[in-house]
Design a protein around this motif. Structure first.
Motif, mmCIF file in Angstrom:
data_model
loop_
_atom_site.group_PDB
_atom_site.id
_atom_site.type_symbol
_atom_site.label_atom_id
_atom_site.label_comp_id
_atom_site.label_asym_id
_atom_site.label_seq_id
_atom_site.Cartn_x
_atom_site.Cartn_y
_atom_site.Cartn_z
ATOM 1 N N GLU A 206 -92.021 37.649 45.976
ATOM 2 C CA GLU A 206 -91.780 38.350 47.237
ATOM 3 C C GLU A 206 -93.041 39.072 47.726
ATOM 4 O O GLU A 206 -93.263 39.193 48.936
ATOM 5 C CB GLU A 206 -90.644 39.366 47.069
ATOM 6 C CG GLU A 206 -89.271 38.747 46.838
ATOM 7 C CD GLU A 206 -89.095 38.228 45.414
ATOM 8 O OE1 GLU A 206 -89.919 38.585 44.533
ATOM 9 O OE2 GLU A 206 -88.145 37.450 45.188
ATOM 10 N N GLU A 209 -95.024 36.307 49.448
ATOM 11 C CA GLU A 209 -94.373 35.803 50.664
ATOM 12 C C GLU A 209 -94.354 36.847 51.770
ATOM 13 O O GLU A 209 -94.496 36.517 52.948
ATOM 14 C CB GLU A 209 -92.953 35.345 50.339
ATOM 15 C CG GLU A 209 -92.911 34.091 49.475
ATOM 16 C CD GLU A 209 -91.496 33.655 49.167
ATOM 17 O OE1 GLU A 209 -90.572 34.475 49.348
ATOM 18 O OE2 GLU A 209 -91.313 32.492 48.732
ATOM 19 N N ASN A 210 -94.169 38.119 51.400
ATOM 20 C CA ASN A 210 -94.144 39.194 52.391
ATOM 21 C C ASN A 210 -95.546 39.713 52.723
ATOM 22 O O ASN A 210 -95.695 40.672 53.478
ATOM 23 C CB ASN A 210 -93.282 40.357 51.890
ATOM 24 C CG ASN A 210 -91.834 39.953 51.715
ATOM 25 O OD1 ASN A 210 -91.348 39.053 52.398
ATOM 26 N ND2 ASN A 210 -91.142 40.608 50.791
#
Length: 548
Positions: A206, A209-210
């Motif tokens: 995450e 991806e973020n």
């Protein structure tokens, strides 16, 4: 988490050397030391070769020379993000290092199975863990900000490129670099905080991806997994200094000649935070006796605005300005002044009498009459006696022993020392001289918006969009030169002349070379690195092709 100790497994004292060609050595101990060693200086003490630092140095050189696609280094605010190919070709090591706190996040990314595994450092219980080379690779841009580390790195890099084998000099250079890093980490000058015996804080999918784990400026290499994000440009407040706001309450009334020596700032001048801060400090403490601030140090690269700042202080404080530029063979007469023969023109005899007259130096004139004196580059002075005179003059109640007698420091005298850092011919600023400084500033490029405003005001070129892109290029080049141990500088002077050339019809890309790049370096390999920095970190040549 805690600071690294001298017995931390990261130093690899219990493990043999594995990085080639040092793995052939039977001993890690070398008779040498860095300037940070208690023994002090090259060749006076004992240093230990540290495998993880050796490997990170070699990897950094590979990235610099583009020898292989082994990873990448990028910046995002106060963080350095690194990708490094693991021993297993399916593994990419990723590390996120905060250079202010020393905190590290890391993972071993399994590209085959798309799994983010923990990054475990070796320790006393687990010798199969990672040696931590990626940590020092991430720290390398910070490591090389030290003049000794940068000098040793460059010498070692050139040496192995020519010989590519081990001998006494290459071993000594690497051991000194290891000692430099080791002692700076222990002192806390280089921040590194990890918890012994447990994996580093894990980077998760995450985070990638973020784009929490990301970069805005690419320094070296090419990232495979970590993504680039667009940098949010900081808006800065418009700073002003009102007329008379910081004018000092001087001990005497200025003459008309002295008033004419106060600098009148050009319309292109823009007030910076540093300028306001220095003026405020001097004004606030002007009448506080021993707490008076009258010795200022401005240290930074060429083009960072040191002399412009000294002139701005003259204007804001209401003090006459003068300067002296130091040189290596400077002697006492250059500081104290000289007694020279003068013909007595009043003598009517055919044989004119020769008299001897004392002519004060610019230093003495400013010191005794109460001027703001800019002392440029005292770091080049070789004569210790000259530095002793300057030390005495910078005392709050300083005196100078002249041929005509002892003179005291004028209460209105302000000394502004301006010096470059890590330049050829420059020495570290004398400790006694530095100790007499009451306020010191590290001069870097101004804030982005200030650079834009100054360039527009200086050149009259009002294409804000294009000037903004040129400023971004200068910033990218400045950061790239620092990260890649390139000695040249991209500064405000280069920006002004580049903008002026474009204003007068010159090609944007072509003028970048003779107005900016060739002022930094003419080395083809370094030019290529700088070109890539502009291509990868700015949109200058994406949207301006039609303007050629």
């Amino acid at each position: 988490m805690r600071n690294i100790s001298s017995i931390s497994p990261i130093w690899g004292r219990e493990y043999k050397l594995e990085e080639k060609p040092f793995d052939a050595l039977s001993s890690k101990s070398v008779n040498t030391s860095s300037k940070y060693s208690p023994d002090g200086g090259f060749g006076k003490g004992q240093s230990i070769l540290i495998d993880s630092i050796i490997k990170s140095t070699h990897k950094y050189i590979e990235l610099l020379t583009n020898k292989s696609n082994i990873g990448a280094i990028g910046l995002i605010e106060d963080n350095i993000c690194v990708e490094l190919q693991g021993k297993n070709e399916d593994i990419i090591q990723i590390l996120f290092y905060n250079k202010l706190s020393g905190r590290c996040l890391a993972c071993n990314y399994d590209t085959k199975n798309n799994i983010y595994n923990e990054y475990k450092l070796r320790n006393h219980r687990n010798s199969k863990g990672e040696k931590g080379s990626i940590l020092f690779l991430a720290m390398m841009p910070e490591i090389l900000k030290d003049n000794e580390a940068l000098s040793i790195f460059n010498e070692y890099k050139l040496y192995i490129e020519e010989k590519n084998d081990l001998d006494e000099l290459s071993i000594k250079l690497m051991a000194t670099l290891c000692d430099n890093v080791y002692r700076r980490v222990l002192k806390g000058d280089l921040k590194l905080i990890i918890q012994e015996g447990v994996p580093l804080e894990k980077i998760c999918l995450e985070d990638i991806e973020n784009k929490k784990i990301a970069y805005t400026k690419l320094l070296l290499g090419k990232f495979k997994k970590v993504k680039k994000i667009k940098e949010n440009k900081k808006q800065i407040e418009s700073l002003k200094i009102e007329p008379g706001e910081f004018t000092l309450n001087l001990s005497r009334k200025l003459t008309e000649h002295e008033k004419s020596q106060i600098i009148k700032l050009p319309d292109s001048h823009r007030v910076s935070k540093i300028e306001r801060r220095i003026c405020k400090e001097i004004k606030r403490n002007w009448n506080k006796g021993d707490m008076k601030i009258a010795n200022i140090l401005l240290e930074g690269d060429a083009g960072s605005g040191k002399t412009q700042m000294a002139k701005a202080l003259s204007s804001n404080l209401g003090l006459p300005y003068t300067k002296i530029t130091c040189f290596s063979d400077m002697d006492k007469s250059d500081v104290l002044g000289s007694i020279l023969p003068v013909v007595n023109e009043d003598n009517t005899d055919s044989n004119k009498e020769i008299e001897y007259k004392y002519f004060p130096s610019e230093i003495v004139r400013a010191f005794t009459e109460g001027y703001l004196l800019e002392i440029q580059e005292p770091t080049v002075i070789r004569d210790a006696a000259v530095l002793m005179i300057l030390n005495s003059a910078l005392e709050p109640e300083g005196t100078i022993n002249l041929p005509t007698g002892v003179v005291k420091r004028h209460p209105d005298f302000v000394a502004v020392i301006t010096t470059n850092r890590n330049y050829i011919g420059c020495r570290p600023l004398n400790e006694a001289l530095r100790d007499r400084i009451q306020h010191s500033e590290k001069m870097d490029l101004p804030e982005r918006e200030v650079m834009i405003e100054r360039a527009i005001a200086k050149t009259g070129f009002d294409n804000v969009e294009l000037v903004s892109k040129l400023v971004d290029a200068i910033i990218a080049l400045d950061e790239c030169a620092t990260a890649n141990a390139i000695h040249g500088v991209a500064g405000m002077r280069s920006l002004f002349f580049w903008v002026d050339a474009i204003k007068n019809g010159e090609d944007i890309r072509e003028s970048m070379y003779y107005k900016v790049l060739y002022k930094i370096t003419t080395n083809p390999d370094e030019i290529r690195i700088l070109e890539e920095a502009v291509e990868n970190n700015t949109s200058l040549f994406i949207e301006t092709q039609s303007r050629r």
